[in-house]
Write an enzyme that holds these catalytic residues in place. Structure first.
Site, PDB file in Angstrom:
ATOM      1  N   CYS A  45      -4.442  -1.352  -1.480  1.00  0.00           N
ATOM      2  CA  CYS A  45      -4.700  -0.172  -1.793  1.00  0.00           C
ATOM      3  C   CYS A  45      -5.737  -0.056  -2.952  1.00  0.00           C
ATOM      4  CB  CYS A  45      -3.258   0.272  -2.393  1.00  0.00           C
ATOM      5  SG  CYS A  45      -3.436   2.164  -2.755  1.00  0.00           S
ATOM      6  N   ASN A  46      -6.751   0.895  -2.589  1.00  0.00           N
ATOM      7  CA  ASN A  46      -8.096   0.751  -3.375  1.00  0.00           C
ATOM      8  C   ASN A  46      -7.551   1.693  -4.708  1.00  0.00           C
ATOM      9  OD1 ASN A  46     -10.812   0.044  -2.189  1.00  0.00           O
ATOM     10  ND2 ASN A  46      -9.303   0.548  -0.672  1.00  0.00           N
ATOM     11  N   THR A  47      -6.521   2.759  -4.522  1.00  0.00           N
ATOM     12  CA  THR A  47      -6.182   3.599  -5.460  1.00  0.00           C
ATOM     13  C   THR A  47      -5.275   2.816  -6.704  1.00  0.00           C
ATOM     14  OG1 THR A  47      -5.801   5.303  -3.957  1.00  0.00           O
ATOM     15  CG2 THR A  47      -5.059   5.747  -5.838  1.00  0.00           C
ATOM     16  N   CYS A  56     -11.056   2.970   0.825  1.00  0.00           N
ATOM     17  CA  CYS A  56      -9.911   3.226   0.941  1.00  0.00           C
ATOM     18  C   CYS A  56      -9.260   2.613   2.270  1.00  0.00           C
ATOM     19  CB  CYS A  56      -9.495   4.500   1.283  1.00  0.00           C
ATOM     20  SG  CYS A  56      -7.684   4.970   1.548  1.00  0.00           S
ATOM     21  N   THR A  57      -8.165   1.587   2.244  1.00  0.00           N
ATOM     22  CA  THR A  57      -7.527   0.850   3.115  1.00  0.00           C
ATOM     23  C   THR A  57      -7.242   1.440   4.421  1.00  0.00           C
ATOM     24  OG1 THR A  57      -5.567   0.671   2.180  1.00  0.00           O
ATOM     25  CG2 THR A  57      -6.937  -1.104   1.573  1.00  0.00           C
ATOM     26  N   HIS A  58      -7.107   2.964   4.525  1.00  0.00           N
ATOM     27  CA  HIS A  58      -6.693   3.550   5.600  1.00  0.00           C
ATOM     28  C   HIS A  58      -8.021   4.025   6.313  1.00  0.00           C
ATOM     29  CE1 HIS A  58      -2.895   4.863   3.670  1.00  0.00           C
ATOM     30  NE2 HIS A  58      -2.476   5.432   4.729  1.00  0.00           N
ATOM     31  N   ASP A  82       0.807  -1.092  -0.063  1.00  0.00           N
ATOM     32  CA  ASP A  82      -0.008   0.084   0.061  1.00  0.00           C
ATOM     33  C   ASP A  82       1.074   1.190  -0.027  1.00  0.00           C
ATOM     34  OD1 ASP A  82      -2.260   1.413   0.342  1.00  0.00           O
ATOM     35  OD2 ASP A  82      -1.883   1.892   2.592  1.00  0.00           O
ATOM     36  N   SER A  83       0.428   2.310  -0.120  1.00  0.00           N
ATOM     37  CA  SER A  83       1.099   3.692   0.052  1.00  0.00           C
ATOM     38  C   SER A  83       1.599   3.892   1.433  1.00  0.00           C
ATOM     39  CB  SER A  83       0.201   4.787  -0.410  1.00  0.00           C
ATOM     40  OG  SER A  83      -0.700   4.871   0.246  1.00  0.00           O
ATOM     41  N   TYR A 135      -0.985   8.431  -2.488  1.00  0.00           N
ATOM     42  CA  TYR A 135      -1.166   8.176  -3.870  1.00  0.00           C
ATOM     43  C   TYR A 135      -2.400   8.558  -4.459  1.00  0.00           C
ATOM     44  CZ  TYR A 135       2.342   4.045  -4.055  1.00  0.00           C
ATOM     45  OH  TYR A 135       3.578   3.438  -3.824  1.00  0.00           O
ATOM     46  N   GLY A 136      -3.320   8.658  -3.523  1.00  0.00           N
ATOM     47  CA  GLY A 136      -4.783   8.988  -3.783  1.00  0.00           C
ATOM     48  C   GLY A 136      -4.831  10.529  -4.839  1.00  0.00           C
ATOM     49  N   GLU A 176      -2.593   8.498   8.615  1.00  0.00           N
ATOM     50  CA  GLU A 176      -0.907   8.465   8.636  1.00  0.00           C
ATOM     51  C   GLU A 176      -0.405   9.077  10.231  1.00  0.00           C
ATOM     52  OE1 GLU A 176       1.355   6.954   6.712  1.00  0.00           O
ATOM     53  OE2 GLU A 176      -0.248   5.866   5.661  1.00  0.00           O
TER      54      GLU A 176
HETATM   55  N1  DGL Z   1      -4.572   3.157   1.358  1.00  0.00           N
HETATM   56  C1  DGL Z   1      -4.896   3.628   0.034  1.00  0.00           C
HETATM   57  C2  DGL Z   1      -6.113   3.307  -0.797  1.00  0.00           C
HETATM   58  O1  DGL Z   1      -6.783   2.271  -0.402  1.00  0.00           O
HETATM   59  C3  DGL Z   1      -4.106   4.835  -0.626  1.00  0.00           C
HETATM   60  C4  DGL Z   1      -4.440   6.150   0.278  1.00  0.00           C
HETATM   61  C5  DGL Z   1      -3.457   7.277  -0.373  1.00  0.00           C
HETATM   62  O2  DGL Z   1      -2.438   6.908  -0.399  1.00  0.00           O
HETATM   63  O3  DGL Z   1      -4.072   8.183  -0.710  1.00  0.00           O
HETATM   64  O4  DGL Z   1      -6.534   4.018  -1.513  1.00  0.00           O
END
Ligand code: DGL
Length: 283
Positions: free
Chosen positions: A74-76, A195-197, A11-12, A43-44, A153
């Site tokens: 990571c969804n992105t 988003c996995t966060h 993931d990011s 990443y998003g 984060e």
């Molecule tokens: N956790 C990531 C996701 O699921 C990326 C979040 C990011 O880096 O913007 O999209």
């Protein structure tokens, strides 16, 4: 490829650890090498081309470490780079969008599905396409929620600041306030943590949905559903470990291993091993 080889997950940053947690619950004997590209988070907010380049760097690092398959936690990245990763690497690659969309379709019935995600995920239309592959009736309402990535984060997941941010984003899933102080009508049958966060804010999201709409709305997290897909892929390819011991966990980051270690414990719900810093520039 060896059954005893580890699974690679990336993931990011920290978010993908929510998927690692689900994998360790479902497949406790599998070893995992996790890579959080926290030097380049988020990443998003980046272009498709940049996300693909970063994703290839992460995937190649994991490939060099001998993983038997890769879970894109990571969804992105899952939204824009899965096909490129599958074309470039000779490994099974599992993303998080399809499992999340499947769980959401089950939870929402025929009602529209709300998705909270990064700008990249929402603007890619990946959830709309994935949901359409399961049901011709479910409509998707996407809401970018980029500030939640930064708050996660930071480890800033409780209190007034995240509450106000969550409330503001969730507002998109409700009709107007007809009478001040009274519940607003919900436009969606469930909300996907796209988003996995975001599972770090799950309780806050559930309570704010209740506050705004006056009733509970199901919240869907793709982690457990993704673990089921990974299990099926490993079984189908004869790659599931035959070991019975608890699998090893290796944590890699591209920056700040110490601060990652402290927040990772909370994400994983278990004491984390040491965190190693890697440099992806050569990948
Ligand atoms: N956790 C990531 C996701 O699921 C990326 C979040 C990011 O880096 O913007 O999209």
């Amino acid at each position: 490829m060896e059954r005893a080889a580890p699974l690679g997950v990336f993931d990011s940053g920290l978010g993908g650890l929510t998927v690692v947690r689900a994998l360790r619950e479902r497949l406790p004997s599998e070893s995992i090498v996790y890579l959080g590209d926290n030097a380049r988070v988020p990443y998003g907010t980046r272009s498709r081309e940049t996300v693909i380049r970063y994703a290839l760097g992460c995937a190649r690092e994991l490939e060099q470490r001998g993983v038997k398959g890769i879970v894109v936690a990571c969804n992105t990245v899952s939204s824009v780079a899965l096909e490129v990763l599958r074309a470039e690497l000779d490994l099974p690659i599992t993303g998080v969008i399809l499992p999340g969309a499947r769980a959401a379709t089950n939870a929402a019935g025929e009602a529209p599905i709300g998705v909270l995600g990064t700008l990249g995920t929402i603007s890619s239309g990946a959830y709309t396409r994935a949901v359409a592959s399961f049901s011709s009736r479910s409509e998707v309402l996407g809401q970018p929620a980029p500030l939640l990535v930064a708050l996660a984060e930071e480890g800033w997941t409780e209190g007034e600041v995240p509450r106000l941010v969550v409330r503001r984003y969730l507002s998109a899933f409700f009709g107007p306030e007809e009478i001040p102080g009274l519940p607003r009508a919900s436009k969606v049958g469930c909300v996907v943590l796209g988003c996995t966060h975001f599972p770090l804010f799950r309780e806050l999201i559930e309570s704010e949905l209740y506050e705004i709409g006056g009733r509970g709305i199901p919240v869907v997290d793709s982690a457990a559903e993704t673990a089921l897909d990974v299990e099926a892929v490993l079984e189908a390819r004869g790659l599931a470990t035959t070991g019975r011991e608890r699998g090893e966990l290796t944590l890699l980051v591209t920056d700040m291993p110490k601060s990652f270690e402290s927040v990772a414990t909370r994400f994983l719900g278990e004491q984390v091993p040491g965190v190693e810093q890697v440099d992806l520039r050569s990948a």
